[in-house]
Design a protein around this motif. Structure first.
Motif, PDB file in Angstrom:
ATOM      1  N   GLN A   1      -9.113   9.546  -0.789  1.00 21.99           N
ATOM      2  CA  GLN A   1      -8.565   8.439  -1.607  1.00 21.99           C
ATOM      3  C   GLN A   1      -7.059   8.572  -1.842  1.00 21.99           C
ATOM      4  OE1 GLN A   1     -11.779   9.840  -3.130  1.00 21.99           O
ATOM      5  NE2 GLN A   1     -12.562   8.495  -1.540  1.00 21.99           N
TER       6      GLN A   1
ATOM      7  N   THR B   1      -1.770  14.028  -1.964  1.00 19.75           N
ATOM      8  CA  THR B   1      -3.223  13.989  -1.815  1.00 19.75           C
ATOM      9  C   THR B   1      -3.644  13.934  -0.345  1.00 19.75           C
ATOM     10  OG1 THR B   1      -3.350  12.781  -3.905  1.00 19.75           O
ATOM     11  CG2 THR B   1      -5.313  12.731  -2.526  1.00 19.75           C
TER      12      THR B   1
ATOM     13  N   GLU C   1      -7.102  -2.447   3.844  1.00 21.73           N
ATOM     14  CA  GLU C   1      -8.098  -2.119   2.822  1.00 21.73           C
ATOM     15  C   GLU C   1      -9.242  -1.302   3.409  1.00 21.73           C
ATOM     16  OE1 GLU C   1      -8.820  -5.980   1.068  1.00 21.73           O
ATOM     17  OE2 GLU C   1      -7.313  -5.624  -0.491  1.00 21.73           O
TER      18      GLU C   1
ATOM     19  N   MET D   1      -7.949   2.133   3.650  1.00 18.54           N
ATOM     20  CA  MET D   1      -7.933   2.707   2.307  1.00 18.54           C
ATOM     21  C   MET D   1      -9.339   3.211   1.944  1.00 18.54           C
ATOM     22  SD  MET D   1      -6.525   0.821  -1.126  1.00 18.54           S
ATOM     23  CE  MET D   1      -7.875  -0.315  -1.308  1.00 18.54           C
TER      24      MET D   1
ATOM     25  N   ILE E   1      -4.809   6.633  -0.438  1.00 18.39           N
ATOM     26  CA  ILE E   1      -4.118   5.339  -0.295  1.00 18.39           C
ATOM     27  C   ILE E   1      -4.383   4.482  -1.510  1.00 18.39           C
ATOM     28  CG2 ILE E   1      -3.849   3.264   1.120  1.00 18.39           C
ATOM     29  CD1 ILE E   1      -4.946   4.939   3.499  1.00 18.39           C
ATOM     30  N   VAL E   2      -3.324   3.980  -2.099  1.00 15.63           N
ATOM     31  CA  VAL E   2      -3.480   3.101  -3.246  1.00 15.63           C
ATOM     32  C   VAL E   2      -2.808   1.767  -2.961  1.00 15.63           C
ATOM     33  CG1 VAL E   2      -3.750   4.895  -4.999  1.00 15.63           C
ATOM     34  CG2 VAL E   2      -1.467   4.117  -4.381  1.00 15.63           C
ATOM     35  N   GLU E   3      -3.400   0.729  -3.524  1.00 12.38           N
ATOM     36  CA  GLU E   3      -2.879  -0.615  -3.360  1.00 12.38           C
ATOM     37  C   GLU E   3      -2.072  -0.940  -4.618  1.00 12.38           C
ATOM     38  OE1 GLU E   3      -6.078  -3.156  -2.090  1.00 12.38           O
ATOM     39  OE2 GLU E   3      -4.962  -4.935  -2.686  1.00 12.38           O
ATOM     40  N   GLU E   4      -0.894  -1.481  -4.431  1.00 14.76           N
ATOM     41  CA  GLU E   4      -0.057  -1.758  -5.610  1.00 14.76           C
ATOM     42  C   GLU E   4      -0.037  -3.246  -5.928  1.00 14.76           C
ATOM     43  OE1 GLU E   4       3.816   0.099  -5.128  1.00 14.76           O
ATOM     44  OE2 GLU E   4       2.961   1.787  -6.210  1.00 14.76           O
TER      45      GLU E   4
ATOM     46  N   PHE F   1       0.857  -1.183   0.000  1.00 10.57           N
ATOM     47  CA  PHE F   1       0.000   0.000   0.000  1.00 10.57           C
ATOM     48  C   PHE F   1       0.894   1.235   0.000  1.00 10.57           C
ATOM     49  CE2 PHE F   1      -2.552  -3.402   1.630  1.00 10.57           C
ATOM     50  CZ  PHE F   1      -3.841  -3.133   1.191  1.00 10.57           C
TER      51      PHE F   1
ATOM     52  N   CYS G   1     -10.327   6.480   3.872  1.00 10.36           N
ATOM     53  CA  CYS G   1      -9.630   7.728   3.579  1.00 10.36           C
ATOM     54  C   CYS G   1     -10.565   8.683   2.844  1.00 10.36           C
ATOM     55  CB  CYS G   1      -8.392   7.445   2.729  1.00 10.36           C
ATOM     56  SG  CYS G   1      -7.541   8.961   2.229  1.00 10.36           S
TER      57      CYS G   1
ATOM     58  N   LYS H   1      -0.324   8.508  -1.166  1.00 12.80           N
ATOM     59  CA  LYS H   1       0.030   9.608  -2.078  1.00 12.80           C
ATOM     60  C   LYS H   1       0.119  10.880  -1.228  1.00 12.80           C
ATOM     61  CE  LYS H   1      -3.468   8.701  -4.882  1.00 12.80           C
ATOM     62  NZ  LYS H   1      -4.429   9.024  -5.948  1.00 12.80           N
TER      63      LYS H   1
END
Ligand code: SF4
Length: 64
Positions: A59, A11, A50, A53, A61-64, A5, A56, A8
């Protein structure tokens, strides 16, 4: 399976929700913004991460 995770930073607004929901995965850093405290999130913490995520408000938080 372990997942990655990423916060950003451009953001994130530093609200602290992710750290409250998944303190083993996210923390507020010295810059006042969230960061991941573990690079690979193990299976047993993925659902918590998750949830953070999804919680938030911007948004960031991103999952890679
Ligand atoms: S929930 Fe989102 S905006 Fe709030 S601190 Fe975490 S990453 Fe930043």
């Amino acid at each position: 399976m372990a997942k990655k995770f990423v916060v950003k930073k451009d953001t994130c607004i530093g609200c602290g929700v992710c750290a409250a929901v998944a303190s083993a995965v996210f923390a507020i850093g010295s810059d006042g913004l969230a960061e991941t405290v573990i690079s690979e999130v193990p299976e047993d913490l993925v659902s918590q991460a998750e949830e953070a995520m999804a919680s938030c408000p911007v948004q960031a938080i991103v999952e890679e």
